[in-house]
Design an enzyme around this catalytic site. Structure first.
Site, short mmCIF file in Angstrom:
data_model
loop_
_atom_site.label_atom_id
_atom_site.label_comp_id
_atom_site.label_asym_id
_atom_site.label_seq_id
_atom_site.Cartn_x
_atom_site.Cartn_y
_atom_site.Cartn_z
N CYS B 14 27.69 35.42 47.09
CA CYS B 14 28.43 33.95 47.02
C CYS B 14 29.92 34.28 46.66
O CYS B 14 30.11 35.27 45.76
CB CYS B 14 27.98 33.20 45.88
N PRO B 15 30.76 33.91 47.56
CA PRO B 15 30.75 32.90 48.58
C PRO B 15 30.21 33.62 49.94
O PRO B 15 29.78 32.72 50.79
CB PRO B 15 32.12 32.53 48.86
#
Lengths: 379, 76
Positions: B14-15
């Site tokens: 993430c991201p």
């Protein structure tokens, strides 16, 4: 000879580092062998995750703030005097007031900020909750909302990656409780081809959205907002009408980072494990300021700060490096106004969120208070 | 002069690689290139699919030892 640790930035990461070093190096601080200086931008410290609750009336503004001098250990020399120029060759920082601070070690913790002005029309046509003024305006807009189309629009990059999903679930519960859900149409847009960057979270969110009747559009990167026509356009070619636009604006790092040539967009190239600024053995980077491809979140800042404390103390006391950052991130996820879950992961362990529960929501509410212990370096 | 920036997003949950690419392209000038490294096989198809939607050029895409490299040129 006395050593100086200079911390640039007074947010969560910088504050934890400052307090943590004080707790471990009392003797050196007493003898004058060490001094710690922090350059902040404000007399107050804000609990940023609390902003999510402001539009829904679930937290009071005063609960978000503490006097930064009271959050900081008294042994930290704290100046509200933002850095204007950072010179990593000369080991010095010049401030807006014209002071110059030399350092032996520097911690860059300048954070990130929303940049709605980088998208045409967004500042004029959008609402957000990523700063206090925006959260207040959104609270007013929600109080006045009687029905219509709401778009929750997520832009990259942004901090607190689960907040957009949280605001969607909380908004559903909020409107339902006010008897307005049947008069509203909620659409959530996301930059990539699923509802969240974390694949398991996206897989969980999709059926939840469908169950609640929240519409969504993926591969939506905002090109412009037309505040008069009340439409939002994506780079991918779609256009959505709105009555209320709740946007998560794109973020950038601090201007001083860009101006000092330390990183485009305010993001400092950082070693993913040692947290050194690339090319500097005496400069560490923590929190949102890094360019590390992981979540920009309070927990990231906290875990990076813990590692940096150990390394700075170890370098000062034993002239050796202590440990590496493993990429750990932990996020609570509010799944409504009365339930929540959490997700954690690191560089090698993928995320695996559990089922939402009321208990986890309560723990999140408790953490909204416990945060101040984290900032003080006690939790 | 056009620049080439590398983003090593291997293992980034993430991201993730595509979000990193989108963020980098916002700061890039037209003609600049971003080389995204990803350990997620999906990136090899997701990134070109997004570039085709938006109009950026995929300069090259290649598989290496356990990761994929996709070079994108900012076109607009």
């Amino acid at each position: 000879m006395s050593k100086t640790i200079l911390i640039v930035g007074g947010g969560l990461a910088g504050t934890i580092v400052a307090n943590g070093i004080c707790r471990q190096m009392g003797a050196e601080l007493r003898s004058g062998a060490l001094n710690i200086t922090m350059l902040g931008t404000s007399e107050t410290h804000m609990y940023q995750p609390g902003l999510l609750y402001i539009p829904f009336g679930r937290m009071r503004e005063a609960e978000l703030f503490r006097d930064q001098r009271k959050v900081l250990d008294k042994r930290v020399n704290f100046f509200v005097d933002p850095a204007k120029a950072i010179d990593v060759e000369k080991n010095q920082v010049t401030t807006e007031a014209g002071r110059t601070f030399k350092y032996d070690y520097m911690v860059l913790a300048t954070g990130s900020r929303i940049m709605p002005q980088t998208i045409p029309g967004m500042k004029e046509g959008g609402h957000w909750f990523y700063d206090l003024d925006g959260a207040r305006k959104l609270r007013t807009a929600l109080n006045e909302f009687k029905g219509g189309k709401i778009v929750i629009n997520v832009n990259a990059p942004h901090k607190c990656p689960v907040a957009p999903l949280e605001v969607a679930f909380m908004l559903h519960d909020y409107l339902k409780a006010k008897g307005l859900w049947d008069k509203a149409e909620l659409t959530y847009t996301y930059p990539i081809g699923r509802l969240h960057a974390l694949e398991p979270v996206a897989h969980w969110a999709k059926p939840e959205f469908e169950k609640l009747g929240i519409k969504y559009e993926t591969f939506f990167n905002t090109e412009s907002v037309d505040p008069q026509a009340k439409t939002i356009k994506s780079m991918e070619g779609s256009e959505l009408p709105y009555d209320l636009l709740i946007t998560i604006p794109p973020h950038q790092g601090a201007q001083v980072i860009d101006d000092s040539g330390l990183g485009k967009g305010g993001w400092v190239p950082t070693n993913t494990k040692t947290l050194h600024r690339e090319g500097s053995a005496n400069v560490f980077v923590v929190g949102d300021t890094t360019n590390i491809p992981i979540s920009k979140a309070g927990s990231t800042a906290h875990f990076e700060a813990d590692v940096t404390i150990d390394n700075l103390v170890s370098l000062c006391q034993e002239n050796t490096f202590a440990r590496e950052y493993d990429g750990k991130v932990f996020c609570f996820v509010e799944t409504g106004l009365g339930s929540g879950t959490y997700v954690w992961f690191n560089y090698t362990t993928p995320p695996n969120p559990g089922p939402p529960s009321q208990m986890i929501h309560w723990f999140k509410l408790a953490y909204n208070r416990l945060y101040w212990l984290s900032a003080r370096g006690l939790l | 002069m056009a620049e080439r920036q590398k983003i090593d997003a291997r293992g980034a949950f993430c991201p993730g690689p595509l979000m990193e690419l989108i963020a980098a392209l916002k700061l890039a000038s037209i003609g600049d290139e971003v080389d995204v490294w990803s350990s997620d096989k999906g990136s090899a198809s997701d990134i070109p699919a997004w570039c085709a939607k938006v109009g950026h050029s995929v300069v090259e895409a290649s598989e290496h030892d356990g990761y994929w490299s996709v070079v994108v040129r900012k076109a607009k």
